[in-house]
Motif scaffolding. Structure first.
Motif, PDB file in Angstrom:
ATOM      1  N   PHE A   1       0.841  -1.190   0.000  1.00  0.00           N
ATOM      2  CA  PHE A   1       0.000   0.000   0.000  1.00  0.00           C
ATOM      3  C   PHE A   1       0.878   1.243   0.000  1.00  0.00           C
ATOM      4  N   ASP A   2       0.371   2.281  -0.635  1.00  0.00           N
ATOM      5  CA  ASP A   2       1.095   3.550  -0.700  1.00  0.00           C
ATOM      6  C   ASP A   2       0.638   4.527   0.377  1.00  0.00           C
ATOM      7  N   VAL A   3      -0.681   4.566   0.620  1.00  0.00           N
ATOM      8  CA  VAL A   3      -1.246   5.557   1.540  1.00  0.00           C
ATOM      9  C   VAL A   3      -2.237   4.891   2.481  1.00  0.00           C
ATOM     10  N   LEU A   4      -2.152   5.252   3.757  1.00  0.00           N
ATOM     11  CA  LEU A   4      -3.075   4.796   4.788  1.00  0.00           C
ATOM     12  C   LEU A   4      -3.960   5.976   5.178  1.00  0.00           C
ATOM     13  N   LEU A   5      -5.282   5.821   5.040  1.00  0.00           N
ATOM     14  CA  LEU A   5      -6.246   6.815   5.515  1.00  0.00           C
ATOM     15  C   LEU A   5      -6.920   6.239   6.741  1.00  0.00           C
ATOM     16  N   VAL A   6      -6.647   6.792   7.910  1.00  0.00           N
ATOM     17  CA  VAL A   6      -7.117   6.172   9.149  1.00  0.00           C
ATOM     18  C   VAL A   6      -7.928   7.145   9.989  1.00  0.00           C
ATOM     19  N   ASP A   7      -9.023   6.646  10.540  1.00  0.00           N
ATOM     20  CA  ASP A   7      -9.888   7.418  11.424  1.00  0.00           C
ATOM     21  C   ASP A   7      -9.141   7.767  12.709  1.00  0.00           C
ATOM     22  N   ALA A   8      -9.136   9.039  13.066  1.00  0.00           N
ATOM     23  CA  ALA A   8      -8.458   9.466  14.297  1.00  0.00           C
ATOM     24  C   ALA A   8      -9.059   8.798  15.517  1.00  0.00           C
ATOM     25  N   ASP A   9     -10.372   8.513  15.475  1.00  0.00           N
ATOM     26  CA  ASP A   9     -11.077   7.938  16.626  1.00  0.00           C
ATOM     27  C   ASP A   9     -11.320   6.452  16.456  1.00  0.00           C
ATOM     28  N   LEU A  10     -10.464   5.779  15.725  1.00  0.00           N
ATOM     29  CA  LEU A  10     -10.608   4.351  15.503  1.00  0.00           C
ATOM     30  C   LEU A  10     -10.702   3.611  16.833  1.00  0.00           C
ATOM     31  N   GLY A  11     -11.765   2.828  16.981  1.00  0.00           N
ATOM     32  CA  GLY A  11     -11.943   2.067  18.211  1.00  0.00           C
ATOM     33  C   GLY A  11     -12.472   2.863  19.373  1.00  0.00           C
ATOM     34  N   ALA A  12     -12.912   4.113  19.132  1.00  0.00           N
ATOM     35  CA  ALA A  12     -13.376   4.965  20.238  1.00  0.00           C
ATOM     36  C   ALA A  12     -14.767   4.603  20.715  1.00  0.00           C
ATOM     37  N   GLY A  13     -15.521   3.815  19.936  1.00  0.00           N
ATOM     38  CA  GLY A  13     -16.861   3.424  20.363  1.00  0.00           C
ATOM     39  C   GLY A  13     -17.931   4.253  19.698  1.00  0.00           C
ATOM     40  N   PRO A  14     -19.132   4.310  20.295  1.00  0.00           N
ATOM     41  CA  PRO A  14     -20.264   5.012  19.686  1.00  0.00           C
ATOM     42  C   PRO A  14     -20.058   6.509  19.650  1.00  0.00           C
ATOM     43  N   PRO A  15     -20.844   7.239  18.830  1.00  0.00           N
ATOM     44  CA  PRO A  15     -20.722   8.690  18.752  1.00  0.00           C
ATOM     45  C   PRO A  15     -20.758   9.319  20.138  1.00  0.00           C
ATOM     46  N   GLY A  16     -19.860  10.256  20.372  1.00  0.00           N
ATOM     47  CA  GLY A  16     -19.794  10.934  21.662  1.00  0.00           C
ATOM     48  C   GLY A  16     -18.739  10.350  22.577  1.00  0.00           C
ATOM     49  N   ALA A  17     -18.385   9.067  22.355  1.00  0.00           N
ATOM     50  CA  ALA A  17     -17.394   8.441  23.229  1.00  0.00           C
ATOM     51  C   ALA A  17     -16.027   9.068  23.051  1.00  0.00           C
ATOM     52  N   ALA A  18     -15.676   9.405  21.809  1.00  0.00           N
ATOM     53  CA  ALA A  18     -14.364  10.009  21.547  1.00  0.00           C
ATOM     54  C   ALA A  18     -14.226  11.341  22.255  1.00  0.00           C
ATOM     55  N   ALA A  19     -15.275  12.155  22.203  1.00  0.00           N
ATOM     56  CA  ALA A  19     -15.221  13.453  22.865  1.00  0.00           C
ATOM     57  C   ALA A  19     -15.088  13.291  24.368  1.00  0.00           C
ATOM     58  N   ALA A  20     -15.809  12.305  24.927  1.00  0.00           N
ATOM     59  CA  ALA A  20     -15.732  12.081  26.366  1.00  0.00           C
ATOM     60  C   ALA A  20     -14.338  11.625  26.761  1.00  0.00           C
ATOM     61  N   ARG A  21     -13.743  10.754  25.938  1.00  0.00           N
ATOM     62  CA  ARG A  21     -12.406  10.273  26.244  1.00  0.00           C
ATOM     63  C   ARG A  21     -11.395  11.399  26.127  1.00  0.00           C
ATOM     64  N   ALA A  22     -11.542  12.243  25.120  1.00  0.00           N
ATOM     65  CA  ALA A  22     -10.616  13.360  24.944  1.00  0.00           C
ATOM     66  C   ALA A  22     -10.681  14.308  26.132  1.00  0.00           C
ATOM     67  N   ALA A  23     -11.888  14.509  26.669  1.00  0.00           N
ATOM     68  CA  ALA A  23     -12.049  15.419  27.800  1.00  0.00           C
ATOM     69  C   ALA A  23     -11.370  14.897  29.048  1.00  0.00           C
ATOM     70  N   SER A  24     -11.308  13.541  29.177  1.00  0.00           N
ATOM     71  CA  SER A  24     -10.702  12.958  30.375  1.00  0.00           C
ATOM     72  C   SER A  24      -9.239  12.593  30.166  1.00  0.00           C
ATOM     73  N   ASP A  25      -8.736  12.780  28.961  1.00  0.00           N
ATOM     74  CA  ASP A  25      -7.352  12.409  28.641  1.00  0.00           C
ATOM     75  C   ASP A  25      -6.393  13.365  29.317  1.00  0.00           C
ATOM     76  N   ASP A  26      -5.360  12.799  29.940  1.00  0.00           N
ATOM     77  CA  ASP A  26      -4.367  13.651  30.613  1.00  0.00           C
ATOM     78  C   ASP A  26      -3.209  13.998  29.705  1.00  0.00           C
ATOM     79  N   GLY A  27      -3.338  13.603  28.393  1.00  0.00           N
ATOM     80  CA  GLY A  27      -2.277  13.929  27.450  1.00  0.00           C
ATOM     81  C   GLY A  27      -1.194  12.885  27.373  1.00  0.00           C
TER      82      GLY A  27
END
Length: 276
Positions: free
Chosen positions: A58-84
């Motif tokens: 393969f030449d190029v990988l197009l990947v979802d930033a929130d891959l495996g984050a779960g249902p809509p809204g889960a990514a935002a919740a995880r980002a809010a609790s992420d300590d970096g």
């Protein structure tokens, strides 16, 4: 009398099947693009391995930033609790792919602008950060641009990403200076900590008593200005300190005690080429 056209092999990785297949179909309509869609990180890695084995890398990988984050809204919740301290699964996949197949160019597809995560993506080896709702023409321009070793970011993110990268470099420099204050033996102990070894395993590895290891560990924490092993490991990684290499059964057992990321499942669908 046909003209040979250089084919671009693209792997779309997104656990939202409808989006992944729709994007794959749109890209496959281009005369010079072959597309495969994978529904998870493990599925993507299998595609990459199979492609390399068959001489169809393969030449190029197009990947979802929130891959495996779960249902809509889960990514935002995880980002809010992420300590970096960690990257999202999609960004981690980019880092893993770049380690094993450095020739693959990676572009992260995101639902929202996020300078911190975009900077993490670039540090992981991505060549671009693109909005999921961008036009097909824009995405194709990015795909072809990264193959020319270009880096693509939305203009609105440039200032924030540069600020994040500058801060990350400053933190790395500070961490490097602290690690340099350690003695050679203390650095060995720190590398064992990064590898996840317990005190007994460190003692066996370095031919020291557990009491001596405890003393070295306390000295490491004090010199690094932290209060826990986890904090010391995080600082060490920022400074570029790698883990001690496993040697012997004791280290292997210690390594097994470190929890591995949960396996993800997903489907693979290929367009413009052989079935995945």
């Amino acid at each position: 009398m046909g003209v040979s056209v250089a084919r671009v092999r693209v792997l779309v990785v997104d656990d939202h099947r409808v989006f992944a297949e729709s994007l794959a179909a749109a890209l496959a309509a281009e005369p010079d693009v072959d597309v495969t869609a994978a529904g998870s990180g493990p599925a993507a890695l299998r595609c990459l391995e199979r492609g390399a084995a068959e001489g169809r890398r393969f030449d190029v990988l197009l990947v979802d930033a929130d891959l495996g984050a779960g249902p809509p809204g889960a990514a935002a919740a995880r980002a809010a609790s992420d300590d970096g301290g960690g990257a999202a699964d999609g960004i981690s996949l980019v880092a893993g792919v770049r380690r094993v197949q450095p020739a693959v160019r990676a572009v992260v597809l995101a639902e929202r602008d996020d300078p911190r995560r975009a900077a993490l993506a670039l540090q992981a080896g991505a060549s671009g950060w693109v909005a999921k709702d961008c036009s097909l023409q824009r995405l194709l321009a990015v795909v072809r641009g990264v193959l020319r070793d270009e880096t693509h970011l939305p203009p609105a993110l440039l200032t924030g990403v540069l600020r994040e990268l500058t801060a990350a470099r400053r933190h790395r420099t500070d961490s490097e200076r602290l690690v340099e204050s350690l003695t050679p033996r203390e650095r060995e102990v720190l590398r064992c900590m990064v590898a996840g070894l317990g005190r007994k395993a460190v003692a066996e590895r370095l031919f020291l008593s557990p009491h001596t290891v405890r003393t070295h560990t306390q000295n490491v924490l004090g010199k690094l200005g932290v209060h826990s092993t986890l904090a010391a490991v995080a600082l060490a990684r920022r400074a570029g300190v790698g883990p001690a290499e496993p040697v012997g059964d004791g280290d292997a057992r210690a390594a097994e005690a470190v929890p591995a990321p949960a396996a993800l499942t997903g489907d693979v669908v290929e367009r413009g080429g052989q079935p995945a």
